[in-house]
Enzyme design. Structure first.
Site, PDB file in Angstrom:
ATOM      1  CD1 TRP A 320       5.946  -3.502  -4.382  1.00  0.00           C
ATOM      2  CD2 TRP A 320       5.594  -4.978  -6.019  1.00  0.00           C
ATOM      3  NE1 TRP A 320       5.018  -2.959  -5.251  1.00  0.00           N
ATOM      4  CE2 TRP A 320       4.778  -3.842  -6.261  1.00  0.00           C
ATOM      5  CE3 TRP A 320       5.549  -6.040  -6.926  1.00  0.00           C
ATOM      6  CZ2 TRP A 320       3.940  -3.748  -7.372  1.00  0.00           C
ATOM      7  CZ3 TRP A 320       4.710  -5.949  -8.021  1.00  0.00           C
ATOM      8  CH2 TRP A 320       3.918  -4.811  -8.236  1.00  0.00           C
ATOM      9  CG  HIS A 321       5.781  -9.786  -7.191  1.00  0.00           C
ATOM     10  ND1 HIS A 321       7.011  -9.213  -7.443  1.00  0.00           N
ATOM     11  CD2 HIS A 321       5.098  -9.723  -8.363  1.00  0.00           C
ATOM     12  CE1 HIS A 321       7.062  -8.832  -8.713  1.00  0.00           C
ATOM     13  NE2 HIS A 321       5.920  -9.129  -9.292  1.00  0.00           N
ATOM     14  N   GLY A 322       4.354 -10.281  -2.760  1.00  0.00           N
ATOM     15  CA  GLY A 322       3.474 -10.949  -1.807  1.00  0.00           C
ATOM     16  C   GLY A 322       4.102 -11.126  -0.445  1.00  0.00           C
TER      17      GLY A 322
END
Length: 483
Positions: A320-322
């Protein structure tokens, strides 16, 4: 538009605030809501108007999905379509090039990358709306008007980088907007925490960013001491950067008599990895627990299934972060640490608090290397430097000391790390000071809760405000804008 910019602080915010309360004073509640929605959309599109139709399309589509779920008998089908829509939207704009690149690597194909621009806040407003659809399916969401729903999604203090707000805690506030007039207490408290956040961003986080960026920009040249300076610099950069945004979002919402959930609570005080995640990006952890971990079975099935669920949740958190394998590895590292912590608790072996803190902090610091690095190669260079595999460089005045430790090979250099010896001394002092502050000092939320209007507080916030505004010459994005 950035919170830490002149145009926001001296232009956008005062205009929005004044016009909003003019509407409220003449009892035009709908007008006040429309003004906030319009202002939030303007705030969002300031960066790039091209993103605006994506946000609007997402809001309209999800609202229609929710209304349909309320009315039809085949609710699960509509919910499934709605979730697929949101995941597909996020997947296309955030991950399509990542998947193409990996397909090319695995199958030796040559598909062209699409170079799709990542719309601001898509990870945040997608998760918020998935939660709304799921709760509507379960009958846990009330029937909201489109205006209130649009305001829930777009409210500018939380729009770009969170917190990931939940409809149950926000929509009742938007439904009533009971405070007709400016509340002096909320203005004071909101300004207090907003300018503390601004100070954290412009003075602290952006200072550490100089050293972190320099080191991660040339990881192959780092040696032992430099490797630790770089990793710790980024650990404190992201700590104070995300803490700053969380504070500023809460402060801005308070100006409008709206309370946002706490999203950051001194995570570097954590004594274990579970405690860390109860303190870091708290609303993301809340979402992942309720909408992924529990539906997967949580800890209700078996111990092996529980450990598997933990790894799935942290893998998703990383992704989700990257859109990169370094983020996945970062998430899985936290998953492994969480599994180890869970198994350790079963042994019922007490660990000294200082040791528990030290292990937790060092793990988090090492994991951040993967989070920050542009590639695995860069991350490995930094980690190798941190264990001395890329050599040891020292400033001249330490040579006599190291001569007594003949088993350690080293190189004397005049230019140590960034700039000169002054910079070396400066960063060492900064690391020590802010390590102490992050571990022992009261955080901004605690200070907000114990706020007392007196001359000491006035002097403190005056100093913080002036210094922060003077540092607006080096405006920079918040780290979580990239996610």
């Amino acid at each position: 538009m950035l919170f830490n910019s002149h145009v926001f602080i001296f232009g956008f915010l005062p205009i929005v605030f004044i016009v909003y309360f003019i509407f409220r004073k003449i009892d035009l509640v709908a007008g006040a809501k429309i003004w906030l929605v319009f202002s939030s959309l303007f705030f969002y599109s300031w960066w790039n108007p091209v993103y605006l139709p994506i946000l609007l399309g997402s809001i309209i589509t999800n609202f229609l999905f929710g209304k349909t779920i309320e009315k039809v008998s085949y609710k699960k089908i509509i919910l499934t379509i709605g979730i697929i829509f949101n995941v597909a939207l996020l997947g296309y704009f955030k991950y399509v090039d990542f998947f193409i690149a990996n397909v090319n690597m695995i199958f030796e194909t040559n598909f062209s990358l699409l170079h799709v621009a990542l719309p601001l806040a898509i990870s945040f407003f997608t998760f918020q709306q998935i939660a709304y659809l799921v709760d509507t399916y379960k009958g846990e969401a009330k029937k909201y008007s489109f205006l209130n729903y649009a305001l829930f999604v777009t409210f500018f203090p939380q729009l770009i980088a969170g917190p990931i707000v939940h409809h149950k805690e926000m929509m009742p506030q938007f439904e009533t907007l009971s405070a007709r007039f400016v509340r002096a207490k909320n203005v004071v408290l909101g300004s207090f925490i907003f300018f503390i956040g601004l100070f954290k961003k412009t003075v602290i986080a952006d200072t550490f960013a100089i050293y972190a960026s320099d080191g991660f920009g040339r990881p192959e040249t780092l040696t032992l001491i430099e490797g630790w300076i770089v990793s710790l610099s980024y650990s404190f950069q992201i700590y104070f950067d995300f803490s700053a945004y969380s504070d500023m979002a809460i402060g801005l919402a308070l100006l409008f008599n709206i309370k946002l959930p706490i999203n950051f609570n001194s995570p570097y005080k954590a004594l274990n990895i579970q405690d860390f995640w109860r303190r870091w990006h708290m609303t993301l952890g809340r979402f992942l627990t309720k909408y992924i971990y529990i539906p997967l079975g949580g800890n209700r099935i078996s111990e092996s299934r529980t450990l598997f669920n933990i790894m799935i949740v942290f893998g998703i958190s990383g992704f989700w972060h990257g859109a990169g394998w370094t983020f996945v590895v970062w998430g899985l590292l936290h998953g492994v640490a969480s599994v180890i912590h869970r198994l350790w608790r079963k042994l019922a072996i007490d660990m000294p608090k200082w040791l528990a803190w030290f292990i937790t902090f060092q793990f988090v610091n090492v994991a951040w290397v993967f989070f920050r690095a542009e590639s695995f190669q860069d991350a490995l260079h930094v980690l190798k430097a941190m264990v001395g595999l890329q050599g040891i460089s020292i400033p001249p005045y330490l040579e006599s000391l190291f001569q007594q430790i003949q088993v350690i090979p080293y190189e004397v250099t005049e230019r140590f790390f960034v700039g000169d010896l002054y910079e070396f001394h400066k960063i060492i002092v900064l690391l020590i000071v802010f390590l102490f502050i992050s571990v022992f000092a009261k955080n901004s939320i605690e200070r907000l809760q114990s706020f007392r209007p007196n001359w000491k507080t006035a002097l403190f916030i005056g100093f913080v405000t002036v210094v922060s505004i003077l540092h607006l010459t080096r405006v920079s994005e918040f780290i979580y804008f990239n996610f």
